[in-house]
Design a protein around this motif. Structure first.
Motif, PDB file in Angstrom:
ATOM      1  N   LYS A  96      48.957  24.046  46.517  1.00 26.12           N
ATOM      2  CA  LYS A  96      50.161  24.811  46.202  1.00 26.12           C
ATOM      3  C   LYS A  96      50.124  26.174  46.908  1.00 26.12           C
ATOM      4  CE  LYS A  96      52.889  26.048  42.118  1.00 26.12           C
ATOM      5  NZ  LYS A  96      53.844  25.099  41.553  1.00 26.12           N
ATOM      6  N   PHE A  97      51.261  26.551  47.498  1.00 26.68           N
ATOM      7  CA  PHE A  97      51.373  27.861  48.143  1.00 26.68           C
ATOM      8  C   PHE A  97      52.649  28.521  47.660  1.00 26.68           C
ATOM      9  CE2 PHE A  97      48.480  25.489  50.729  1.00 26.68           C
ATOM     10  CZ  PHE A  97      47.500  26.429  51.013  1.00 26.68           C
ATOM     11  N   ILE A  98      52.517  29.769  47.203  1.00 25.41           N
ATOM     12  CA  ILE A  98      53.643  30.464  46.599  1.00 25.41           C
ATOM     13  C   ILE A  98      53.832  31.811  47.299  1.00 25.41           C
ATOM     14  CG2 ILE A  98      54.427  31.577  44.465  1.00 25.41           C
ATOM     15  CD1 ILE A  98      53.017  29.460  42.875  1.00 25.41           C
ATOM     16  N   PRO A  99      55.067  32.142  47.679  1.00 25.09           N
ATOM     17  CA  PRO A  99      55.289  33.469  48.250  1.00 25.09           C
ATOM     18  C   PRO A  99      55.232  34.523  47.149  1.00 25.09           C
ATOM     19  CG  PRO A  99      57.339  32.207  48.227  1.00 25.09           C
ATOM     20  CD  PRO A  99      56.283  31.329  47.625  1.00 25.09           C
ATOM     21  N   ILE A 100      54.401  35.532  47.354  1.00 26.48           N
ATOM     22  CA  ILE A 100      54.208  36.569  46.335  1.00 26.48           C
ATOM     23  C   ILE A 100      54.260  37.952  46.980  1.00 26.48           C
ATOM     24  CG2 ILE A 100      52.576  37.540  44.645  1.00 26.48           C
ATOM     25  CD1 ILE A 100      51.513  34.705  44.237  1.00 26.48           C
ATOM     26  N   LYS A 101      54.990  38.849  46.300  1.00 30.67           N
ATOM     27  CA  LYS A 101      55.064  40.239  46.736  1.00 30.67           C
ATOM     28  C   LYS A 101      53.888  40.996  46.146  1.00 30.67           C
ATOM     29  CE  LYS A 101      59.702  41.929  47.418  1.00 30.67           C
ATOM     30  NZ  LYS A 101      60.830  42.630  46.775  1.00 30.67           N
ATOM     31  N   ARG A 102      53.134  41.666  47.011  1.00 31.96           N
ATOM     32  CA  ARG A 102      51.996  42.466  46.532  1.00 31.96           C
ATOM     33  C   ARG A 102      52.008  43.806  47.250  1.00 31.96           C
ATOM     34  NH1 ARG A 102      48.709  39.567  42.641  1.00 31.96           N
ATOM     35  NH2 ARG A 102      48.341  37.452  43.394  1.00 31.96           N
ATOM     36  N   SER A 103      51.390  44.782  46.620  1.00 30.45           N
ATOM     37  CA  SER A 103      51.237  46.083  47.263  1.00 30.45           C
ATOM     38  C   SER A 103      50.468  45.928  48.568  1.00 30.45           C
ATOM     39  CB  SER A 103      50.486  47.040  46.354  1.00 30.45           C
ATOM     40  OG  SER A 103      51.289  47.362  45.251  1.00 30.45           O
ATOM     41  N   LYS A 104      50.902  46.686  49.592  1.00 30.49           N
ATOM     42  CA  LYS A 104      50.247  46.597  50.900  1.00 30.49           C
ATOM     43  C   LYS A 104      48.856  47.210  50.887  1.00 30.49           C
ATOM     44  CE  LYS A 104      52.467  47.079  54.869  1.00 30.49           C
ATOM     45  NZ  LYS A 104      53.408  47.484  55.933  1.00 30.49           N
ATOM     46  N   LYS A 105      48.713  48.265  50.063  1.00 30.00           N
ATOM     47  CA  LYS A 105      47.418  48.963  50.013  1.00 30.00           C
ATOM     48  C   LYS A 105      46.971  49.113  48.566  1.00 30.00           C
ATOM     49  CE  LYS A 105      48.307  51.818  54.070  1.00 30.00           C
ATOM     50  NZ  LYS A 105      48.369  53.193  54.600  1.00 30.00           N
ATOM     51  N   VAL A 106      45.668  49.011  48.357  1.00 28.19           N
ATOM     52  CA  VAL A 106      45.114  49.277  47.026  1.00 28.19           C
ATOM     53  C   VAL A 106      43.811  50.060  47.150  1.00 28.19           C
ATOM     54  CG1 VAL A 106      46.071  47.265  45.811  1.00 28.19           C
ATOM     55  CG2 VAL A 106      43.865  47.058  46.953  1.00 28.19           C
ATOM     56  N   THR A 107      43.527  50.813  46.109  1.00 28.97           N
ATOM     57  CA  THR A 107      42.216  51.458  45.990  1.00 28.97           C
ATOM     58  C   THR A 107      41.547  50.851  44.770  1.00 28.97           C
ATOM     59  OG1 THR A 107      43.106  53.483  46.930  1.00 28.97           O
ATOM     60  CG2 THR A 107      41.024  53.667  45.743  1.00 28.97           C
ATOM     61  N   VAL A 108      40.357  50.303  44.983  1.00 24.77           N
ATOM     62  CA  VAL A 108      39.668  49.574  43.921  1.00 24.77           C
ATOM     63  C   VAL A 108      38.301  50.198  43.661  1.00 24.77           C
ATOM     64  CG1 VAL A 108      38.769  47.313  43.217  1.00 24.77           C
ATOM     65  CG2 VAL A 108      40.823  47.436  44.614  1.00 24.77           C
ATOM     66  N   LYS A 109      38.004  50.429  42.394  1.00 26.10           N
ATOM     67  CA  LYS A 109      36.664  50.876  42.002  1.00 26.10           C
ATOM     68  C   LYS A 109      35.904  49.654  41.510  1.00 26.10           C
ATOM     69  CE  LYS A 109      36.642  55.694  40.852  1.00 26.10           C
ATOM     70  NZ  LYS A 109      36.390  56.703  39.830  1.00 26.10           N
ATOM     71  N   LEU A 110      34.658  49.552  41.907  1.00 22.48           N
ATOM     72  CA  LEU A 110      33.877  48.392  41.488  1.00 22.48           C
ATOM     73  C   LEU A 110      32.392  48.714  41.548  1.00 22.48           C
ATOM     74  CD1 LEU A 110      32.616  46.779  44.329  1.00 22.48           C
ATOM     75  CD2 LEU A 110      35.060  46.821  44.695  1.00 22.48           C
ATOM     76  N   VAL A 111      31.611  47.777  41.069  1.00 22.67           N
ATOM     77  CA  VAL A 111      30.161  47.870  41.185  1.00 22.67           C
ATOM     78  C   VAL A 111      29.762  46.788  42.180  1.00 22.67           C
ATOM     79  CG1 VAL A 111      27.984  47.615  39.936  1.00 22.67           C
ATOM     80  CG2 VAL A 111      29.941  48.697  38.807  1.00 22.67           C
ATOM     81  N   ASN A 112      28.943  47.159  43.155  1.00 22.54           N
ATOM     82  CA  ASN A 112      28.545  46.157  44.150  1.00 22.54           C
ATOM     83  C   ASN A 112      27.296  45.399  43.683  1.00 22.54           C
ATOM     84  OD1 ASN A 112      26.347  47.795  44.697  1.00 22.54           O
ATOM     85  ND2 ASN A 112      27.192  48.611  46.606  1.00 22.54           N
ATOM     86  N   ARG A 113      26.793  44.520  44.527  1.00 26.00           N
ATOM     87  CA  ARG A 113      25.693  43.655  44.091  1.00 26.00           C
ATOM     88  C   ARG A 113      24.389  44.422  43.869  1.00 26.00           C
ATOM     89  NH1 ARG A 113      24.880  39.257  48.598  1.00 26.00           N
ATOM     90  NH2 ARG A 113      26.634  40.057  49.772  1.00 26.00           N
ATOM     91  N   HIS A 114      24.340  45.659  44.381  1.00 27.22           N
ATOM     92  CA  HIS A 114      23.145  46.489  44.167  1.00 27.22           C
ATOM     93  C   HIS A 114      23.275  47.351  42.914  1.00 27.22           C
ATOM     94  CE1 HIS A 114      22.191  45.160  48.136  1.00 27.22           C
ATOM     95  NE2 HIS A 114      23.281  45.711  48.629  1.00 27.22           N
ATOM     96  N   GLY A 115      24.379  47.182  42.226  1.00 30.13           N
ATOM     97  CA  GLY A 115      24.586  47.954  41.003  1.00 30.13           C
ATOM     98  C   GLY A 115      25.159  49.337  41.252  1.00 30.13           C
ATOM     99  N   GLU A 116      25.622  49.602  42.479  1.00 29.47           N
ATOM    100  CA  GLU A 116      26.182  50.921  42.808  1.00 29.47           C
ATOM    101  C   GLU A 116      27.684  50.934  42.584  1.00 29.47           C
ATOM    102  OE1 GLU A 116      23.095  51.354  46.589  1.00 29.47           O
ATOM    103  OE2 GLU A 116      25.106  50.532  46.877  1.00 29.47           O
TER     104      GLU A 116
END
Ligand code: CO
Length: 149
Positions: A96-116
């Protein structure tokens, strides 16, 4: 280990995932490896979120342009008002493929695999992948986004 991927309308896909307390927990480390393997065996998918393999934790994997992003507890901090439309697929909706409107840019905070704790600014396809995978952690699916802003 290759994990079975849950497909719609499995109820688990609608549940909200829990924050990961310790990203270096051996079970989480193993889950990351298993999810990478599962995604690679699935063909050309860009991403996989833990609820799609029945694990209710805030973890997703995105593989784009040869780079694998491991997202632990990702949070979208800001998104651009400017949006763009593109077709999206999902391993939980085979074929299934659906056309979806999304923001062009995002800023994401996360923890990486090293725990940082890190912040990533993304645009285009990577920004889209972030939004799609983080939606999965809150039980949101591509069919919810169809024909919406
Ligand atoms: Co998906």
């Amino acid at each position: 280990m290759n994990l079975p991927i849950l497909t719609y309308p499995n109820d688990i896909l609608r549940k909200k995932a829990e924050e990961i307390k310790d990203p270096k927990d051996p079970e989480i480390k193993q889950l990351i490896l298993d999810m990478i393997e599962t995604m690679e065996k699935s063909g050309n998918a860009l991403g996989l979120a833990a609820p799609q393999v029945g694990k209710m934790v805030r973890l997703c994997i995105i593989k784009l342009e040869g780079k694998t992003h491991i997202l632990v507890n990702p949070v979208i901090k800001s998104k651009s008002i400017r949006k763009e439309m593109a077709e999206e697929g999902c391993l939980s909706f085979p074929g299934k493929f659906i056309p979806i409107k999304r923001s062009k840019k995002v800023t994401v905070k996360l923890v990486n695999r090293h725990g940082e704790k890190i912040t990533i600014k993304a645009e285009g396809l990577l920004a889209r992948a972030f939004q799609h995978e983080i939606d999965h952690l809150d039980g949101l699916l591509i069919i919810d986004k169809e024909n919406k802003n």
